[in-house]
Design a protein around this motif. Structure first.
Motif, mmCIF file in Angstrom:
data_model
loop_
_atom_site.group_PDB
_atom_site.id
_atom_site.type_symbol
_atom_site.label_atom_id
_atom_site.label_comp_id
_atom_site.label_asym_id
_atom_site.label_seq_id
_atom_site.Cartn_x
_atom_site.Cartn_y
_atom_site.Cartn_z
ATOM 1 N N GLY A 196 0.787 -1.219 0.000
ATOM 2 C CA GLY A 196 0.000 0.000 0.000
ATOM 3 C C GLY A 196 0.820 1.271 0.000
ATOM 4 O O GLY A 196 0.332 2.318 0.393
ATOM 5 N N SER A 198 1.743 2.961 -2.521
ATOM 6 C CA SER A 198 1.166 3.924 -3.455
ATOM 7 C C SER A 198 0.025 4.711 -2.820
ATOM 8 O O SER A 198 -0.242 5.846 -3.220
ATOM 9 C CB SER A 198 0.676 3.210 -4.719
ATOM 10 N N ALA A 199 -0.632 4.104 -1.825
ATOM 11 C CA ALA A 199 -1.714 4.836 -1.154
ATOM 12 C C ALA A 199 -1.182 6.048 -0.410
ATOM 13 O O ALA A 199 -1.913 7.020 -0.172
ATOM 14 C CB ALA A 199 -2.455 3.908 -0.199
ATOM 15 N N GLN A 200 0.080 6.010 -0.037
ATOM 16 C CA GLN A 200 0.673 7.159 0.632
ATOM 17 C C GLN A 200 0.801 8.348 -0.316
ATOM 18 O O GLN A 200 0.958 9.489 0.115
ATOM 19 C CB GLN A 200 2.054 6.790 1.181
ATOM 20 N N ALA A 202 -1.573 9.291 -2.297
ATOM 21 C CA ALA A 202 -2.889 9.909 -2.500
ATOM 22 C C ALA A 202 -2.997 11.297 -1.874
ATOM 23 O O ALA A 202 -3.433 12.252 -2.545
ATOM 24 C CB ALA A 202 -3.987 8.987 -1.976
ATOM 25 N N ARG A 412 -5.240 9.773 -9.249
ATOM 26 C CA ARG A 412 -5.835 9.526 -7.931
ATOM 27 C C ARG A 412 -6.924 8.460 -8.022
ATOM 28 O O ARG A 412 -7.064 7.599 -7.138
ATOM 29 C CB ARG A 412 -6.404 10.822 -7.362
ATOM 30 N N ALA A 416 -6.077 3.117 -6.470
ATOM 31 C CA ALA A 416 -6.578 1.991 -5.680
ATOM 32 C C ALA A 416 -6.476 0.666 -6.430
ATOM 33 O O ALA A 416 -6.081 -0.356 -5.857
ATOM 34 C CB ALA A 416 -8.028 2.258 -5.269
#
Length: 457
Positions: A196, A198-200, A202, A412, A416
């Motif tokens: 996760g 890549s979620a950082q 966002a 963005r 996910a």
């Protein structure tokens, strides 16, 4: 091959054309030093004079290298590369500004092998290509040369000093940080990379997109500072629109007649209010058109009202505002009661409740005109002023930042489920920012940008 890589040296008059106390001729390129020696060093004499020390003005007699004829006594300066405006060797000749002096020196320079007359904007283009300024700074320099008002000067100077480049550099740093997070998850799925990651990215992308859209929202202000704040005078035929335009201009800019429908086309004047350029337009009277020409005038009036930043609705004494006029008005527009010098001017239906006026004016006596100009100046200052000039001042800037913001929005959404797609959109955003300051892929716009410069700059 770029212009800066050509084995040519350019020269041009860098000051204004025409008779002047001082004229400046600039020479840039590998032959600038030898050209300076030939003109100011008298190399054929028994005691040739050395080249001036860098960045020190020295008084020298200039002579024609071919004939030895004296041309002028001048201050000469030498700027060896890379510490010059263009990043190349540069020499400047500060001579007396008579046309004959300038013409003689230009002819002497043109006769030196390897020298040619510069094209418009070629000095600045060489500065750009040699990394002395970015593309946005070059555009700011062009705007500074063209600036006619204090507001335009301030905005252009800020851009020339690198305000937009610094803004883009900050955006690029954030974008690279987000790209690193996304690429780590894509390129090293089997390595010890926290899930996760890549979620950082966002929240970084969300803040970055919001910042870009805030700049886009303010971009209209920058364009108006460059091109002018637009005001449209609207009203029925014979409401006094042309008379008011003349009163604001202080001259007979529009024909005034008692015949309804005299004004068929849009007539504009330019004023400077609160240090900013302002265009005020007189338009055709709004009514049911009697012929095709008047109908076209009404259409143009409505179009100008639609694109204007502020509308002045003029209502004559006793007239009820036309529905077409009411339909053009927006919050903040000004309603003016015209012909206030006429008897009973304040008793008409416009004042009685159909449409309350903000100000009474009389083009004949001048009543209310100064107050109207003060009101307009305050509106312009509020709309175009501010603590800092906007970063985006041209349509090119706005289009590229809009492209980057849209790419960030797509990234963005893709984060996910498809980080690979997000990574591609982030590269699209980075590419748009690179084009903005001229780091990548800008050959298609260089000619258009630099051709707008004067020769010698």
């Amino acid at each position: 091959m770029s212009l800066s890589a050509r084995p040519t040296t350019i020269f041009a008059l860098a000051s204004g054309a025409g008779r002047a106390g001082v004229a400046v001729l600039r020479i840039s390129g590998p032959e600038a030093g030898p050209a300076l020696d030939a003109l100011a060093g008298r190399p054929a004499s028994p005691r040739p004079k050395p080249r001036p020390k860098p960045r020190q003005a020295v008084l020298r007699r200039l002579t024609d290298p071919k004939t030895g004829v004296a041309l002028d006594d001048a201050l000469v300066l030498w700027f060896p590369a890379p510490a010059s405006f263009t990043g190349q060797d540069v020499a400047e000749l500060h001579v007396h500004g008579g046309p004959a002096v300038v013409a003689a020196l230009a002819a002497a320079l043109a006769a030196i092998p390897g020298l040619r007359l510069a094209e418009p904007g070629e000095f600045t283009r060489r500065a750009f290509e040699n990394g002395k300024l970015d593309l946005a700074q070059a555009e700011g320099l062009a705007d500074l040369i063209d600036a006619e008002t204090e507001g335009q000067r301030r905005q252009a100077l800020r851009q020339m000093e690198g305000a937009l480049g610094a803004r883009v550099a900050g955006w690029r740093d954030d974008l690279l940080r987000a790209m690193a997070l996304v690429e780590a998850e894509i390129d090293f799925p089997d390595e010890d990379v926290p899930g996760g990651v890549s979620a950082q990215a966002a929240p970084i992308l969300a803040a970055l997109e919001a910042d870009m859209r805030a700049e886009l929202a303010d971009a209209t202000r920058g364009a108006r500072v460059r091109d002018g704040y637009r005001i449209a005078i609207l009203g029925a035929p014979n409401a006094g629109k042309s008379s008011l335009l003349n009163a604001l201009a202080g001259r007979e800019a529009a024909i005034v007649s008692d015949i309804p429908g005299t004004t068929r086309d849009v007539i504009e004047i330019r004023l400077v209010l609160a240090g900013f350029p302002v265009w005020i337009a007189d338009t055709a009277g709004l009514r049911e058109a009697a012929d095709a020409i008047e109908a076209e005038g009404v259409r143009r009036a409505l179009a100008r009202a639609e694109e204007a930043d502020l509308r002045l609705a003029l209502v004559a004494p006793g007239d009820r505002p036309d529905p077409a006029l009411l339909a053009t008005l927006r919050d903040g527009d000004l309603v003016l009661r015209s012909k206030s010098d006429l008897a009973g001017a304040g008793q008409g239906e416009a004042e009685a409740g159909a449409l309350r006026s903000d100000l009474a004016v009389s083009a004949r006596t001048g009543e209310g005109v100064a107050a109207l100009l003060d009101r307009l100046a305050a509106r312009v200052a509020a709309a175009l002023g501010g603590a800092a000039a906007p970063a985006l001042t041209r349509a090119r800037h706005q289009a590229l930042v809009a492209d980057a913001a849209e790419a960030l929005a797509r990234a963005r959404t893709a984060l996910a489920g498809a980080p690979e797609l997000a990574g591609e959109d982030l590269r699209v955003a980075a590419h748009a920012l690179g084009r903005l300051v001229g780091r990548i892929d800008v050959e298609d716009v260089l000619g258009e940008i630099f051709s707008s410069f004067c020769i010698g700059k």
